[in-house]
Design a protein around this motif. Structure first.
Motif, short mmCIF file in Angstrom:
data_model
loop_
_atom_site.label_atom_id
_atom_site.label_comp_id
_atom_site.label_asym_id
_atom_site.label_seq_id
_atom_site.Cartn_x
_atom_site.Cartn_y
_atom_site.Cartn_z
N TRP A 54 0.73 -0.59 0.10
CA TRP A 54 0.21 -0.12 0.15
C TRP A 54 0.69 1.18 -0.22
CZ3 TRP A 54 -0.97 -4.04 3.33
CH2 TRP A 54 -1.80 -4.98 2.76
N GLY A 55 1.74 1.83 0.03
CA GLY A 55 3.17 2.41 0.09
C GLY A 55 3.45 3.13 0.95
N GLU A 56 3.22 2.56 2.46
CA GLU A 56 3.53 2.67 3.52
C GLU A 56 4.75 1.75 4.93
OE1 GLU A 56 -0.64 1.64 5.23
OE2 GLU A 56 -1.82 2.81 3.93
N GLY A 57 5.07 2.48 5.02
CA GLY A 57 6.20 2.81 6.42
C GLY A 57 5.29 1.94 8.04
N CYS A 58 6.71 1.71 8.76
CA CYS A 58 6.21 1.60 9.65
C CYS A 58 6.55 2.15 10.95
CB CYS A 58 6.54 -0.26 10.07
SG CYS A 58 5.50 -1.32 9.55
N ASN A 59 7.44 3.79 10.18
CA ASN A 59 7.93 4.58 11.11
C ASN A 59 6.82 5.49 11.61
OD1 ASN A 59 10.16 3.37 12.11
ND2 ASN A 59 10.64 4.01 10.67
#
Length: 370
Positions: free
Chosen positions: A232-237
């Motif tokens: 989805w084009g999202e990171g976790c930070n």
């Protein structure tokens, strides 16, 4: 200066020189909150000043919260649930939908009523046309900038021709949306995000075969965490900055926010942190690890929502839902030196979330006592 925590723990604390003056702050407990996150020698010195100023200003920002949140959403009282990923928000979305139906109020909540889950802004008013706004309740992975623009456009339409523009603008500035957001301890949240979005999500689509969070080596996590994005084009930070700051729409930037002295992102990171700490006290706060306190806070300030929500029994979209390959995560994985090294990597890349989480816990304490 008045203590944030009461009369008996107020100890002057010298933060250090800032320009030509010394900033003195607060209580010993306040400074422990600030120092625990901001004392690392590699972090930018301005971080401590921003965090300390936010803690000191909390009593003024919390005062009057009971009267502000009295009643239910409706005309002149927009309510927003800022859903921070992997912090119990999917459960809250369903509760919010039920609560909106219980009070017969229009709600825009992605994943429901035909709205795609990967929707990050309410529909533009120009699409809907004129008339009354259709929603007074919003909830989801919504970017703050999009919501503020949407609210402003509807405010203009609702007051068109009734008042001078300056009065309309001032009235909007004085009527900030009511809101709720829930935070989670950053290492736990990042592990859940990684396993759910990067590993399970990618495997379902046969894109890659990334290791589970606890299976990675320290250097591997340090390399991947700021540079890996889900399908989805999202990171976790830095999830709080993704939702509550004006840089949230730039996921690559949010995922690489770094507040070390040498980082080229330090100015952006400090700005994002300042925004997050400014926005959090406007909201009723929940903390995933404090279920009973969160429920008590909702009952005290958002009873119309609390009646539809039970954090003890409702669990949706957990990070371990599809994982791991052998059926369960090792229960003792967090008790090892290896985990401590992984946690240190998460802390390094999530300073904004670290400060926000501690700040949110203090806001929750103060809202419970309001």
């Amino acid at each position: 200066m008045a203590s944030v925590f009461g009369k008996n723990d107020s100890l002057p604390f010298t933060l250090g020189r800032r320009g030509s003056r010394t900033t003195r702050c607060c209580s010993s407990e306040t400074m422990n909150y600030v120092k625990n996150v901001t004392n690392h020698k590699m972090l930018h010195h301005e971080l401590r000043h921003i965090a300390a100023a936010a803690f000191v200003s909390l009593p003024d920002k919390i005062s009057g919260i009971q009267s502000k949140y009295k009643g239910i959403p409706g005309p002149g009282r927009l309510f927003v649930f800022w859903h921070q990923r992997k912090a119990g928000g999917s459960t809250m979305r369903k509760a919010l939908l039920d609560a909106a139906q219980n009070i017969s109020m229009g709600a825009f909540i992605p994943c429901y009523n035909g709205t795609a889950c990967d929707t990050y802004a309410p529909p533009d008013p120009s699409i809907i046309g004129y008339g009354m706004r259709p929603y007074y309740i919003l909830g989801g992975h919504l970017y703050r900038s999009y919501v503020e623009r949407w609210d402003w456009l509807w405010h203009i339409r609702e007051n068109e021709g009734n008042h001078p523009f300056s009065q309309v603008a001032q009235g909007h500035a004085d009527a900030a949306p009511l809101c709720f957001t829930q935070l989670r301890e950053p290492v736990s949240r990042v592990e859940s995000c990684w396993n759910y979005r990067m590993v399970a999500g990618q495997r379902r689509n046969q894109l890659t075969n990334l290791p589970l969070f606890h299976e990675m080596e320290e250097h591997e996590l340090d390399r991947l965490l700021p540079n890996m994005f889900s399908m989805w084009g999202e990171g976790c930070n830095n999830e709080a900055a993704r939702v509550l700051s004006s840089v949230g729409m730039d996921d690559a930037r949010v995922n690489r926010l770094n507040l070390s002295k040498a980082s080229p992102m330090v100015t952006v990171g400090l700005g994002a942190l300042h925004e997050v700490l400014h926005e959090l006290p406007k909201c009723i706060i929940g903390v995933l690890e404090r279920c009973e306190d969160t429920m008590a806070n909702l009952r005290a300030h958002l009873p119309w929502l609390a009646r539809a929500y039970d954090c003890n029994t409702q669990v949706m979209n957990t990070g371990a839902m599809f994982l791991p390959r052998n059926g369960s995560l090792p229960p003792d994985r967090k008790q090892t030196p290896h985990w401590a090294r992984l946690a240190a990597v998460v802390h390094r890349h999530n300073v904004v979330d670290e400060v926000a989480y501690r700040f949110a816990n203090k806001i929750l304490d103060m809202q419970l006592g309001a």
